[in-house]
Each structure stands twice: as C-alpha cells, then as structure tokens.
Design a protein around this motif. Structure first.
Motif, short mmCIF file in Angstrom:
data_model
loop_
_atom_site.label_atom_id
_atom_site.label_comp_id
_atom_site.label_asym_id
_atom_site.label_seq_id
_atom_site.Cartn_x
_atom_site.Cartn_y
_atom_site.Cartn_z
N ILE A 1 0.87 -1.18 0.00
CA ILE A 1 0.00 0.00 0.00
C ILE A 1 0.90 1.22 0.00
N ALA B 1 -4.10 -5.98 4.90
CA ALA B 1 -4.24 -4.53 4.94
C ALA B 1 -4.62 -3.99 3.57
N SER C 1 2.00 4.69 1.02
CA SER C 1 1.73 5.58 2.14
C SER C 1 1.41 6.99 1.66
N ARG D 1 -3.09 0.43 -3.90
CA ARG D 1 -2.76 -0.91 -3.45
C ARG D 1 -2.39 -1.79 -4.63
N ALA E 1 -7.07 4.24 -3.91
CA ALA E 1 -7.28 4.33 -2.46
C ALA E 1 -8.70 3.97 -2.05
N GLY F 1 -2.30 5.89 -1.00
CA GLY F 1 -3.23 4.83 -0.63
C GLY F 1 -3.50 3.79 -1.71
N SER G 1 -9.90 1.46 3.59
CA SER G 1 -9.49 2.43 4.61
C SER G 1 -10.74 3.03 5.24
#
Length: 177
Positions: A54, A169, A56, A61, A83, A59, A174
């Motif tokens: 992911i 994750a 930082s 993936r 994201a 966001g 999110s």
C-alpha cells in the motif's frame, strides 16, 4: 505517454520506487477483464502465494497472487487498486522463482505483458516477500519507434517491495475520514 507506462510508474511509486508526479495522477482505468473485476479478484485471492503493498503517499494498493506452474516457474495475476479500492489495472504475471511454497529463497524474475509494454521485476524473493528492480520495456509497433527503442532503450528502473503480511491490509478498505 502510454497507459501501461503510467501504470508502471504508479506501480513503482506504490512499491516505493521513483516515479514522476504527472503520471500518477492521470492513469485511466483499464477495460475490465472478461469475467469482471470481482471474479478476477476472487481468483487472485485463492492463489497460494499472495503479496501486497500500500502506498503511504496515495493509498493505492498493488496485489500479486502466484502459484507454481512448472518446476522453477510461477504464474498468476496482479491487480492495482486506487485508495477507494477501485480497480485500475488487472493483468497476468509469470516468471521464474524458487519453490517458494517450500520456503526456499532465491531470485525471482517476473514479467507482466500488456499490449504495448512489459514490466519486469528481478530480485530476491521468498515465501514472505518479493523485492527487487522494476524495469519497463516497450513493444513499439511503428518502425521508427522500433529503431528509436533499439538506439536508446528505456532504462527505467525502480525498487519494489511486496510482502505477504501486507495482503490483509491491502484488501481492507481504509476507514472514511
């Protein structure tokens, strides 16, 4: 700039590599796979070797799922999500790797080929991580592009890092702000 190059830059940026800012903001979504994004994701999620990262910064993936195909070779899929978990890219991936399911470590050489470009990952890998240098090669269709590519090949290189621990994750949305 070609769509795949923009996506390759995004992948490199996502995995910690070097990228240009304008490409990261202009990547269009790819045409859905024939069986749809959900079916593609469901298949990717069943692969025995799953890696993810992911960004930082934004966001995004990157999900990669692999399985042994023949002795010393792997095959699978990759999916890039934004994201908000919207698919940006789906593609097949294949290459050489040690027997990762038995815990061996070694060097992986993985390639994703799309219409106009290929993305190559070469570096150390194990059951828990895939990392290394990410390079891009074009598949020019016009003669002048082929000559230009031969004279001055693209030497784009970025560093990447994907791991098994990041999978959960990366597939979990999110929380909303």
């Amino acid at each position: 700039m070609h769509q795949f190059w923009k996506t390759a830059v995004l992948c490199a940026s996502l995995m910690g590599g070097v990228a240009t800012a304008h490409a990261a903001s202009t990547t269009p979504a790819q045409t859905p796979p024939p069986n749809g994004y959900q079916a593609f994701f469901d298949h990717l999620s069943t692969e025995p070797l799953r890696y993810a990262a992911i960004s930082s910064r934004n966001g995004k993936r990157l999900l990669v799922g692999l399985h042994p195909s023949t002795e010393g070779h792997v095959a699978g899929e990759l999916m890039l999500l934004d994201a908000t978990m919207r698919p940006l890219l789906t593609a097949d991936i294949e290459g050489t790797a040690p027997n990762l399911q038995s815990g061996q470590t070694g060097t992986c050489q993985l390639t994703t080929t799309l219409k106009e470009d290929s993305l190559h990952l070469n570096g150390p890998c194990s059951q828990d991580q895939i990392s290394g240098g990410l390079t891009r090669t074009m598949h020019p269709s016009q003669l002048w592009s082929q000559v230009n590519s031969f004279i001055s090949p693209d030497m784009s290189v970025s560093a990447v890092w994907l791991n098994r621990a990041g999978w959960n994750a990366a597939i979990t949305p999110s929380p909303s702000p």
